[in-house]
Design an enzyme around this catalytic site. Structure first.
Site, PDB file in Angstrom:
ATOM      1  CG  HIS A   1     -76.993 -16.547  13.558  1.00  8.03           C
ATOM      2  ND1 HIS A   1     -77.518 -15.719  14.519  1.00  8.03           N
ATOM      3  CD2 HIS A   1     -77.390 -16.028  12.373  1.00  8.03           C
ATOM      4  CE1 HIS A   1     -78.202 -14.754  13.935  1.00  8.03           C
ATOM      5  NE2 HIS A   1     -78.142 -14.908  12.631  1.00  8.03           N
TER       6      HIS A   1
HETATM    7  C1  UD1 Z   1     -79.929 -16.724   7.769  1.00 10.85           C
HETATM    8  C2  UD1 Z   1     -79.696 -15.316   7.206  1.00 10.85           C
HETATM    9  C3  UD1 Z   1     -79.209 -14.407   8.318  1.00 10.85           C
HETATM   10  C4  UD1 Z   1     -80.149 -14.420   9.490  1.00 10.85           C
HETATM   11  C5  UD1 Z   1     -80.403 -15.859   9.955  1.00 10.85           C
HETATM   12  C6  UD1 Z   1     -81.463 -15.872  11.005  1.00 10.85           C
HETATM   13  C7  UD1 Z   1     -78.967 -15.089   4.876  1.00 10.85           C
HETATM   14  C8  UD1 Z   1     -77.812 -14.854   3.991  1.00 10.85           C
HETATM   15  N1  UD1 Z   1     -78.675 -15.345   6.166  1.00 10.85           N
HETATM   16  O1  UD1 Z   1     -78.679 -17.225   8.210  1.00 10.85           O
HETATM   17  O2  UD1 Z   1     -79.131 -13.073   7.813  1.00 10.85           O
HETATM   18  O3  UD1 Z   1     -79.585 -13.684  10.537  1.00 10.85           O
HETATM   19  O4  UD1 Z   1     -80.857 -16.655   8.845  1.00 10.85           O
HETATM   20  O5  UD1 Z   1     -81.402 -17.003  11.823  1.00 10.85           O
HETATM   21  O6  UD1 Z   1     -80.091 -15.063   4.435  1.00 10.85           O
HETATM   22  N2  UD1 Z   1     -79.923 -24.843   8.959  1.00 10.85           N
HETATM   23  C9  UD1 Z   1     -80.622 -25.886   9.540  1.00 10.85           C
HETATM   24  N3  UD1 Z   1     -81.969 -25.761   9.672  1.00 10.85           N
HETATM   25  C10 UD1 Z   1     -82.647 -24.685   9.245  1.00 10.85           C
HETATM   26  C11 UD1 Z   1     -81.945 -23.643   8.643  1.00 10.85           C
HETATM   27  C12 UD1 Z   1     -80.578 -23.735   8.501  1.00 10.85           C
HETATM   28  O7  UD1 Z   1     -80.042 -26.884   9.946  1.00 10.85           O
HETATM   29  O8  UD1 Z   1     -83.874 -24.637   9.415  1.00 10.85           O
HETATM   30  C13 UD1 Z   1     -78.434 -24.940   8.845  1.00 10.85           C
HETATM   31  C14 UD1 Z   1     -77.960 -25.612   7.593  1.00 10.85           C
HETATM   32  O9  UD1 Z   1     -76.823 -26.340   7.916  1.00 10.85           O
HETATM   33  C15 UD1 Z   1     -77.576 -24.443   6.710  1.00 10.85           C
HETATM   34  C16 UD1 Z   1     -77.104 -23.412   7.715  1.00 10.85           C
HETATM   35  O10 UD1 Z   1     -77.907 -23.605   8.864  1.00 10.85           O
HETATM   36  O11 UD1 Z   1     -76.580 -24.774   5.778  1.00 10.85           O
HETATM   37  C17 UD1 Z   1     -77.228 -21.964   7.239  1.00 10.85           C
HETATM   38  O12 UD1 Z   1     -78.562 -21.653   6.862  1.00 10.85           O
HETATM   39  P1  UD1 Z   1     -78.872 -20.362   5.938  1.00 10.85           P
HETATM   40  O13 UD1 Z   1     -80.326 -20.222   5.766  1.00 10.85           O
HETATM   41  O14 UD1 Z   1     -78.047 -20.392   4.714  1.00 10.85           O
HETATM   42  O15 UD1 Z   1     -78.283 -19.146   6.776  1.00 10.85           O
HETATM   43  P2  UD1 Z   1     -78.428 -18.779   8.316  1.00 10.85           P
HETATM   44  O16 UD1 Z   1     -77.109 -18.917   8.966  1.00 10.85           O
HETATM   45  O17 UD1 Z   1     -79.584 -19.509   8.883  1.00 10.85           O
HETATM   46  N1  UDP Z   2     -84.945 -16.416  18.913  1.00  8.61           N
HETATM   47  C1  UDP Z   2     -85.679 -17.488  19.421  1.00  8.61           C
HETATM   48  N2  UDP Z   2     -84.996 -18.582  19.904  1.00  8.61           N
HETATM   49  C2  UDP Z   2     -83.637 -18.662  19.918  1.00  8.61           C
HETATM   50  C3  UDP Z   2     -82.896 -17.543  19.396  1.00  8.61           C
HETATM   51  C4  UDP Z   2     -83.593 -16.451  18.890  1.00  8.61           C
HETATM   52  O1  UDP Z   2     -86.918 -17.439  19.437  1.00  8.61           O
HETATM   53  O2  UDP Z   2     -83.094 -19.676  20.364  1.00  8.61           O
HETATM   54  C5  UDP Z   2     -85.675 -15.253  18.346  1.00  8.61           C
HETATM   55  C6  UDP Z   2     -85.335 -13.923  19.008  1.00  8.61           C
HETATM   56  O3  UDP Z   2     -86.222 -13.666  20.067  1.00  8.61           O
HETATM   57  C7  UDP Z   2     -85.494 -12.915  17.866  1.00  8.61           C
HETATM   58  C8  UDP Z   2     -85.173 -13.724  16.631  1.00  8.61           C
HETATM   59  O4  UDP Z   2     -85.249 -15.097  17.002  1.00  8.61           O
HETATM   60  O5  UDP Z   2     -86.823 -12.448  17.768  1.00  8.61           O
HETATM   61  C9  UDP Z   2     -83.790 -13.395  16.131  1.00  8.61           C
HETATM   62  O6  UDP Z   2     -83.434 -14.265  15.124  1.00  8.61           O
HETATM   63  P1  UDP Z   2     -81.935 -14.510  14.662  1.00  8.61           P
HETATM   64  O7  UDP Z   2     -80.998 -14.108  15.730  1.00  8.61           O
HETATM   65  O8  UDP Z   2     -81.889 -15.912  14.158  1.00  8.61           O
HETATM   66  O9  UDP Z   2     -81.808 -13.583  13.366  1.00  8.61           O
HETATM   67  P2  UDP Z   2     -81.278 -12.099  13.094  1.00  8.61           P
HETATM   68  O10 UDP Z   2     -82.110 -11.170  13.890  1.00  8.61           O
HETATM   69  O11 UDP Z   2     -79.827 -12.051  13.446  1.00  8.61           O
HETATM   70  O12 UDP Z   2     -81.448 -11.948  11.620  1.00  8.61           O
END
Ligand code: UD1
Ligand code: UDP
Length: 362
Positions: free
Chosen positions: A207
């Protein structure tokens, strides 16, 4: 006056990793409240984790949602400020490297409220990643830097942070794994749902902005994963983050040979992760979790801020070229691998809360 703590969180990994700290705050009967930024809001990225982990509902939710980096960070910054002005906690706790973390820490620091950064001192040395900027800035405006390892502490010292602010606690993700793995084993039905068997599949997550916002890179990774599925004749299960789902549809990318599913809850994910042959990921938390669970990991990036996983032999950096992905999977199977978990003993949450309560002089 008794100590009052604000726990700020906003995304899936923050909810999982903050859960052991919240449990400790509850167990020690400390005055605290949870402030949700609303950066993540879909049920399967947010509410499901509160329900499953038995966490108290946030007292506040800023509902920042999705937008550009500046807009999201600014919305959280001003939303947090209003709440902090009302509540005036003694300490604000944040964990990790998201926009929610930076905005929460900055809002508190400007109000002269002490900031505790959990997971301090991680560096990928790649400032193109939004997370790297967030980590550095958060560390440098924090008063308590809870470093997961000695290596993280050394990095902070090297950047001039005074030693008395740094506390090596282990990472709370170890606590979360230890607290939930056996519950997951009792409750999850994911193998039946997906019709797979333990140790006979691969698990993928993907992601990161630098991977999925770039059509060429995303497509190359998907192609590498297809090669893994074909080479081993085993399913490659990919719970697709909503960010990646959106980009796949915008870019018109298909994922032949892969099993795409919706994001799963924490118990199902722990079961999939602890029983997979190998994890392929660009997630930070999952590199750590795989290492803790004794599962081999191939990282689909050019660097990592979790070098401990490489040093113990649990993880390898594969980059994003499709042939390199298969090559690195094969490499990880070449030798038997045993390692010690470098991220602590599962009592990080307890240490963090003890440090805060012991160090409080108000
Ligand atoms: C964010 C964090 C990333 C982290 C990740 C964990 C930042 C810059 N990025 O990335 O470091 O690893 O969370 O998962 O803070 N969206 C949904 N539903 C949600 C949330 C997001 O549909 O509940 C979709 C939307 O289309 C949105 C996109 O995901 O535009 C990106 O969401 P955003 O919170 O900006 O960044 P993540 O990729 O989730
Ligand atoms: N995780 C989850 N379901 C999923 C993918 C990840 O519960 O489908 C959990 C995973 O066990 C870990 C956390 O989400 O604890 C990691 O989150 P993510 O990869 O979104 O964020 P990052 O660690 O890269 O910031």
């Amino acid at each position: 006056m008794p100590l009052k703590i604000a726990v700020i969180l906003g995304t899936r990994p923050e909810i999982v990793k903050m859960s052991p700290v919240i449990r400790q705050l509850e167990a020690k009967d400390i005055d605290f409240f949870v402030l949700h930024t609303g950066q993540h809001y879909s049920y399967d990225m947010d509410a499901i984790f509160f329900e499953q982990l038995g966490l108290p509902q946030p007292k506040y939710n800023i509902e920042a949602g999705s937008s550009s980096h500046a807009e999201q960070t600014a919305t959280i910054l001003s939303g947090v400020e209003k709440i902090l002005l009302d509540e005036f906690p003694d300490v604000v706790l944040v964990e990790g490297d998201t926009n929610s973390v930076l905005a929460g820490a900055l809002a508190a620091a400007k109000l002269h409220i002490k900031v505790g950064h959990i997971e301090a001192g991680l560096r990928s040395y790649d400032r193109n990643m939004p997370e790297e900027i967030n980590r550095i800035l958060t560390d440098h405006c924090s008063d308590y830097l809870f470093a997961p390892t000695e290596k993280a502490k050394t990095i902070l010292l090297g950047e001039g942070i005074p030693e008395e602010k740094i506390h090596v606690t282990g990472n709370t993700i170890v606590d979360a794994v230890y607290q939930n793995l056996s519950i997951a084993q009792g409750q999850s039905n994911i193998f039946n749902i997906l019709n797979i068997r333990p140790a006979q599949y691969f698990l993928v997550t993907l992601h990161r902005q630098e991977n999925v916002d770039n059509r060429e890179r995303f497509s190359s990774i998907l192609d590498g994963l297809r090669k893994v599925a074909e080479f081993y004749h085993q399913p490659v299960i990919y719970p697709v983050h909503p960010h990646s789902r959106k980009r796949m549809s915008e870019f018109g990318l298909a994922a032949p040979g892969l099993t795409l599913i919706e994001p799963v809850d924490y118990f199902d994910f722990l079961m999939l992760e602890s029983n997979t042959r190998l994890v392929l990921t660009d997630s930070g938390g999952i590199q750590e979790e795989a290492c803790i669970l004794g599962v081999r990991c191939v990282t689909l990036r050019d660097n990592t801020e979790r070098p401990e996983t490489l040093e113990v032999g649990a993880n390898v950096i594969a980059g994003t070229a499709s042939d390199d992905i298969l090559e690195n999977v094969r490499l990880m199977f070449e030798i038997e691998r045993y390692w010690q978990n470098p991220f602590g003993d599962g009592r990080a949450g307890e240490r963090i809360v003890d440090i805060l309560t012991g160090g409080f002089d108000g």
